[in-house]
Design a protein around this motif. Sequence first.
Motif, PDB file in Angstrom:
ATOM      1  N   TYR A 136       0.841  -1.201   0.000  1.00 11.94           N
ATOM      2  CA  TYR A 136       0.000   0.000   0.000  1.00 11.94           C
ATOM      3  C   TYR A 136       0.876   1.251   0.000  1.00 11.94           C
ATOM      4  CZ  TYR A 136      -2.774   3.832   1.832  1.00 11.94           C
ATOM      5  OH  TYR A 136      -3.353   5.056   2.028  1.00 11.94           O
ATOM      6  N   ARG A 137       1.880   1.264   0.887  1.00 10.96           N
ATOM      7  CA  ARG A 137       2.736   2.459   0.983  1.00 10.96           C
ATOM      8  C   ARG A 137       3.554   2.648  -0.291  1.00 10.96           C
ATOM      9  NH1 ARG A 137       5.984   1.213   6.018  1.00 10.96           N
ATOM     10  NH2 ARG A 137       4.963  -0.829   5.997  1.00 10.96           N
ATOM     11  N   PHE A 138       3.979   1.540  -0.909  1.00 17.71           N
ATOM     12  CA  PHE A 138       4.715   1.645  -2.178  1.00 17.71           C
ATOM     13  C   PHE A 138       3.809   2.236  -3.261  1.00 17.71           C
ATOM     14  CE2 PHE A 138       5.809  -0.150  -6.321  1.00 17.71           C
ATOM     15  CZ  PHE A 138       7.116   0.284  -6.443  1.00 17.71           C
ATOM     16  N   ALA A 139       2.569   1.718  -3.333  1.00 19.44           N
ATOM     17  CA  ALA A 139       1.638   2.217  -4.357  1.00 19.44           C
ATOM     18  C   ALA A 139       1.351   3.698  -4.160  1.00 19.44           C
ATOM     19  CB  ALA A 139       0.342   1.409  -4.304  1.00 19.44           C
ATOM     20  N   LYS A 140       1.215   4.117  -2.920  1.00 25.44           N
ATOM     21  CA  LYS A 140       0.944   5.526  -2.648  1.00 25.44           C
ATOM     22  C   LYS A 140       2.108   6.403  -3.111  1.00 25.44           C
ATOM     23  CE  LYS A 140      -0.150   8.780   1.034  1.00 25.44           C
ATOM     24  NZ  LYS A 140      -0.403   8.976   2.481  1.00 25.44           N
ATOM     25  N   LYS A 141       3.332   5.954  -2.870  1.00 18.85           N
ATOM     26  CA  LYS A 141       4.502   6.739  -3.276  1.00 18.85           C
ATOM     27  C   LYS A 141       4.630   6.822  -4.792  1.00 18.85           C
ATOM     28  CE  LYS A 141       7.340   5.948   0.846  1.00 18.85           C
ATOM     29  NZ  LYS A 141       8.580   5.319   1.381  1.00 18.85           N
ATOM     30  N   GLN A 142       4.159   5.791  -5.492  1.00 17.25           N
ATOM     31  CA  GLN A 142       4.300   5.745  -6.948  1.00 17.25           C
ATOM     32  C   GLN A 142       3.135   6.385  -7.694  1.00 17.25           C
ATOM     33  OE1 GLN A 142       7.133   4.592  -8.416  1.00 17.25           O
ATOM     34  NE2 GLN A 142       7.856   4.408  -6.302  1.00 17.25           N
ATOM     35  N   ARG A 143       2.111   6.864  -6.971  1.00 13.75           N
ATOM     36  CA  ARG A 143       0.896   7.297  -7.659  1.00 13.75           C
ATOM     37  C   ARG A 143       1.139   8.487  -8.580  1.00 13.75           C
ATOM     38  NH1 ARG A 143       0.540   9.565  -2.619  1.00 13.75           N
ATOM     39  NH2 ARG A 143      -0.293  11.693  -2.451  1.00 13.75           N
TER      40      ARG A 143
ATOM     41  N   LYS B  78       3.851   9.137 -10.411  1.00 16.38           N
ATOM     42  CA  LYS B  78       4.422   8.626 -11.653  1.00 16.38           C
ATOM     43  C   LYS B  78       3.357   7.925 -12.487  1.00 16.38           C
ATOM     44  CE  LYS B  78       9.068   7.966  -9.726  1.00 16.38           C
ATOM     45  NZ  LYS B  78      10.122   6.963  -9.373  1.00 16.38           N
ATOM     46  N   VAL B  79       2.524   7.129 -11.814  1.00 19.23           N
ATOM     47  CA  VAL B  79       1.453   6.419 -12.514  1.00 19.23           C
ATOM     48  C   VAL B  79       0.473   7.412 -13.122  1.00 19.23           C
ATOM     49  CG1 VAL B  79      -0.525   4.874 -12.204  1.00 19.23           C
ATOM     50  CG2 VAL B  79       1.668   4.329 -11.128  1.00 19.23           C
ATOM     51  N   ASN B  80       0.107   8.441 -12.353  1.00 25.50           N
ATOM     52  CA  ASN B  80      -0.838   9.438 -12.861  1.00 25.50           C
ATOM     53  C   ASN B  80      -0.268  10.213 -14.040  1.00 25.50           C
ATOM     54  OD1 ASN B  80      -3.025   8.884 -11.221  1.00 25.50           O
ATOM     55  ND2 ASN B  80      -2.388  10.307  -9.614  1.00 25.50           N
ATOM     56  N   ALA B  81       1.048  10.430 -14.054  1.00 24.74           N
ATOM     57  CA  ALA B  81       1.662  11.133 -15.186  1.00 24.74           C
ATOM     58  C   ALA B  81       1.525  10.315 -16.462  1.00 24.74           C
ATOM     59  CB  ALA B  81       3.137  11.416 -14.885  1.00 24.74           C
ATOM     60  N   VAL B  82       1.699   8.999 -16.348  1.00 21.98           N
ATOM     61  CA  VAL B  82       1.541   8.130 -17.526  1.00 21.98           C
ATOM     62  C   VAL B  82       0.083   8.116 -17.976  1.00 21.98           C
ATOM     63  CG1 VAL B  82       1.758   5.785 -18.404  1.00 21.98           C
ATOM     64  CG2 VAL B  82       3.514   6.711 -16.889  1.00 21.98           C
TER      65      VAL B  82
ATOM     66  N   ALA C 207      -7.258   7.627 -13.168  1.00 21.27           N
ATOM     67  CA  ALA C 207      -7.952   6.596 -13.928  1.00 21.27           C
ATOM     68  C   ALA C 207      -9.444   6.888 -14.038  1.00 21.27           C
ATOM     69  CB  ALA C 207      -7.735   5.235 -13.285  1.00 21.27           C
ATOM     70  N   PHE C 208      -9.971   7.752 -13.154  1.00 18.69           N
ATOM     71  CA  PHE C 208     -11.387   8.076 -13.156  1.00 18.69           C
ATOM     72  C   PHE C 208     -11.603   9.571 -13.291  1.00 18.69           C
ATOM     73  CE2 PHE C 208     -10.948   4.458 -10.121  1.00 18.69           C
ATOM     74  CZ  PHE C 208     -11.508   3.492 -10.941  1.00 18.69           C
ATOM     75  N   ILE C 209     -12.805   9.923 -13.751  1.00 18.71           N
ATOM     76  CA  ILE C 209     -13.298  11.280 -13.601  1.00 18.71           C
ATOM     77  C   ILE C 209     -14.534  11.204 -12.706  1.00 18.71           C
ATOM     78  CG2 ILE C 209     -12.402  12.119 -15.798  1.00 18.71           C
ATOM     79  CD1 ILE C 209     -15.247  11.847 -16.917  1.00 18.71           C
ATOM     80  N   THR C 210     -14.833  12.308 -12.041  1.00 16.99           N
ATOM     81  CA  THR C 210     -15.971  12.372 -11.137  1.00 16.99           C
ATOM     82  C   THR C 210     -17.048  13.247 -11.756  1.00 16.99           C
ATOM     83  OG1 THR C 210     -14.517  12.096  -9.223  1.00 16.99           O
ATOM     84  CG2 THR C 210     -16.712  12.983  -8.809  1.00 16.99           C
TER      85      THR C 210
ATOM     86  N   LYS D 235      -5.749   5.418 -23.854  1.00 14.59           N
ATOM     87  CA  LYS D 235      -5.050   4.500 -24.738  1.00 14.59           C
ATOM     88  C   LYS D 235      -3.893   3.891 -23.945  1.00 14.59           C
ATOM     89  CE  LYS D 235      -2.132   8.258 -26.475  1.00 14.59           C
ATOM     90  NZ  LYS D 235      -1.713   9.051 -27.663  1.00 14.59           N
ATOM     91  N   ALA D 236      -3.244   2.905 -24.511  1.00 12.47           N
ATOM     92  CA  ALA D 236      -2.070   2.301 -23.860  1.00 12.47           C
ATOM     93  C   ALA D 236      -0.905   3.293 -23.898  1.00 12.47           C
ATOM     94  CB  ALA D 236      -1.706   1.007 -24.580  1.00 12.47           C
ATOM     95  N   PRO D 237      -0.026   3.250 -22.882  1.00 12.48           N
ATOM     96  CA  PRO D 237       0.017   2.299 -21.763  1.00 12.48           C
ATOM     97  C   PRO D 237      -0.808   2.732 -20.552  1.00 12.48           C
ATOM     98  CG  PRO D 237       1.963   3.669 -21.705  1.00 12.48           C
ATOM     99  CD  PRO D 237       1.190   4.107 -22.922  1.00 12.48           C
ATOM    100  N   GLY D 238      -1.390   3.940 -20.605  1.00 10.93           N
ATOM    101  CA  GLY D 238      -2.172   4.397 -19.464  1.00 10.93           C
ATOM    102  C   GLY D 238      -3.332   3.484 -19.145  1.00 10.93           C
ATOM    103  N   SER D 239      -3.960   2.908 -20.183  1.00  9.42           N
ATOM    104  CA  SER D 239      -5.097   2.013 -19.951  1.00  9.42           C
ATOM    105  C   SER D 239      -4.672   0.776 -19.164  1.00  9.42           C
ATOM    106  CB  SER D 239      -5.728   1.613 -21.289  1.00  9.42           C
ATOM    107  OG  SER D 239      -4.766   0.992 -22.137  1.00  9.42           O
ATOM    108  N   TRP D 240      -3.427   0.301 -19.402  1.00  7.40           N
ATOM    109  CA  TRP D 240      -2.946  -0.871 -18.660  1.00  7.40           C
ATOM    110  C   TRP D 240      -2.766  -0.523 -17.184  1.00  7.40           C
ATOM    111  CZ3 TRP D 240       1.623  -1.416 -22.596  1.00  7.40           C
ATOM    112  CH2 TRP D 240       1.106  -1.767 -23.847  1.00  7.40           C
ATOM    113  N   LEU D 241      -2.164   0.648 -16.938  1.00  9.87           N
ATOM    114  CA  LEU D 241      -1.934   1.063 -15.553  1.00  9.87           C
ATOM    115  C   LEU D 241      -3.259   1.322 -14.831  1.00  9.87           C
ATOM    116  CD1 LEU D 241       1.133   3.459 -15.895  1.00  9.87           C
ATOM    117  CD2 LEU D 241       1.065   1.246 -14.726  1.00  9.87           C
TER     118      LEU D 241
END
Length: 258
Positions: free
Chosen positions: A20-27, A29-33, A152-155, A216-222
Amino acid sequence: MDLSNGAAPTARESAKPLHYRFAKKQRHKVNAVIASSSLISDRPVFDASDFDWTQPLADDWQAIREEALAIYRHRDAIPPLREISPDHRRIMRDNSWRSFFLVGYGHRQEENIARAPRTAELVSSIPGLNSAFFSILAPGARIVPHRGVTKAFITAHLGLEIPRDRASCWMRVGDQRLHWDEGKWTLFDDTYEHEVHNDTDEARIILLCQVARPLKAPGSWLAAATLGYVRRSHFVRDARDNLADWETVFARAERGEM
């Protein structure tokens, strides 16, 4: 799941699993992709006309409103979001934000769907729907500034019952102050800092939908990996257990036992 902007790690967070803590730290970078893979702009607020699925619900908003108001008659039996999702206690310190879930992270709440069948039918047509619920903000309620976890979502908010003093009931997303209108959508990216004030003596009721961002990929995969992780997480498991407990409370209220 929401994270307070710039908040220091709490003892509760430090006790959470390493993944969980790793995913939070990487969010970030993931959001940029995800942002670079987005098929829509990476701006804080969107136009409803950018999404084909918004109009059919707007056209039938009064039917949705009738179902929401029928549920609102038992307002004290509608669960506060902080009781369903304890992570939200950092942004809402009392019970003035209540949420009546039809769909939560892909999981259908069948008892609640039976109480709002037209709304459930309409939201089921939304492509990439993740969550849908009636969001009720009590008079005087305030949600403190915070950011969502993933792009990954919009509100999307559909106004159903908006205080007459519209100027005193607002949401800030980034540097934009927004107001709701009955029968109209407000769509935004909740990873931008946002806050909500209802500085009126009336409740604000909306239909809140969380919808997959077109990618589109690769964002869709993440994004798919993120959603899979969240749906299997203890956040969602705990929320489902809590919703089951509140279903008993709401059923009792319907029978006049409260």
